[in-house]
Design a protein around this motif. Structure first.
Motif: not given
Length: 355
Positions: A196-209
């Motif tokens: 339910p909760q992914a790594n915050v930094e990775q999730q944010a980078q992936a969503e931005t891309m």
């Protein structure tokens, strides 16, 4: 009533049809055997389940149809050359790469990209097919017809593989699932794990891309982005302009599955953020006979594609989700004797991810 025609009638088209039923949306997967008079394509929205659909008079007509959502996007993403050029244009991190035009380029390729080269056909090729891992003394293995029709990438020393599945609506709004952790063997996805909760930094980078890609292309619907995890952050490996194998866990692990989300997007229905409350595991069934003993385990959801079982062929998947990771791990352990021996490593990997 909104209707959808799907170019291709494999398992993804089948699952889109299943997702349309509760919404009152008839979905018509269109393959080689489709009868033109039975497909109401003139009143339908057109989408696709695969980048290269079967070639018939009907599919050619659908591919030109003005209601084909993302019609102009498919050629860009289906060709790895133009896909990579898109990443570069948007300054998105991906493995260093180049077009492989002729044999004489090999010395310069290894000078630039390092000792391991990953060669991929520009179009077609998936699940490990149409790809080669080559070192300098192995380039003779590459078929002659690859030159000019392949890209070559630097072999990346990654620590893991993740994918992001998201969707964009006609109004430009985007929603995303948590990152999925993936295990590939011989180029084929074997097992996925999502939290339910992914790594915050990775999730944010992936969503931005992925958001940047979908906005640039004015894309509508579900798109999947596979990434390598490296110490410097995520590197985009490949895109899929459609529902994706690594998002199958959403059928039982999210409030809205990727299949329903895609249909909602293309027919312009509301697109709320899917809710994910518990960890999920997806086990791909590859060349494995149907075994109803899997259903003796209460956490197991079986999705069988009703395809002929052949070695290396995806014939179904198992979804498991539970808020209690210990119970999830115990169920995975109970699955091991019910599956062929080659599944044990993928299940052990999932148990390790669940901690």
């Amino acid at each position: 009533m909104k209707q959808v025609c799907v170019l291709g009638n494999g398992q993804l088209g089948r699952m889109l049809r299943q997702a349309g039923e509760p919404l009152g949306i008839p979905v018509w997967p269109v393959g080689l055997d489709a009868e033109p008079q039975a497909v109401p394509f003139s009143q339908s929205v057109i989408t696709a389940e695969i980048e290269r659909w079967p070639e018939t008079a009907l599919t050619r007509e659908l591919a030109r149809h003005p209601a084909f959502v993302n019609r102009d996007v498919f050629p860009i993403i289906a060709d790895r050359l133009t896909q990579k050029q898109l990443f570069d244009k948007l300054n998105l991190a991906t493995a260093p790469w180049q077009l492989l035009s002729q044999k004489s380029e090999w010395p310069a390729v290894f000078d630039r990209l390092g000792e391991l080269a990953i060669v991929k056909r520009r179009v077609g090729g998936y699940d490990g097919r149409g790809q080669w891992r080559l070192r300098a003394d192995e380039t003779g293995q590459l078929p002659d017809d690859c030159y000019g029709e392949c890209i070559v990438e630097q072999g990346i020393n990654f620590t893991g593989e993740v994918s992001l599945v998201g969707a964009r609506g006609h109004n430009g709004d985007t929603v995303f699932y948590p990152l999925t952790h993936n295990l590939h063997q011989d180029g084929i996805l074997r097992t996925s794990v999502a939290f339910p909760q992914a790594n915050v930094e990775q999730q944010a980078q992936a969503e931005t891309m992925l958001c940047a890609i979908m906005q640039e292309l004015n894309y509508v619907g579900v798109m999947a982005m596979e990434c390598f995890v490296t110490p410097a952050g995520l590197l985009i490996n490949e895109l899929a302009p459609r529902v994706h194998n690594s998002g199958h866990w959403t059928q039982n692990g999210a409030s809205i599955s990727q299949f329903e989300l895609h249909l909602r997007a293309v027919v312009d229905l509301p697109l709320p953020q899917p809710v994910v409350n518990s960890p999920s595991v997806m086990v791909n069934l590859i060349g494995t006979d149907l075994n109803y003993d899997w259903l003796k385990l209460p956490l197991v959801h079986l999705h069988w594609y009703d395809k002929e079982v052949r070695p290396g062929r995806k014939v179904g998947h198992l979804n498991l989700n539970d808020s209690d990771t210990a119970r999830l791990c115990a169920t995975l352990e109970a699955l091991v004797p019910l599956l062929p021996p080659e599944y044990a490593s993928g299940i052990a990997w999932a148990q390790m991810k669940l901690g």
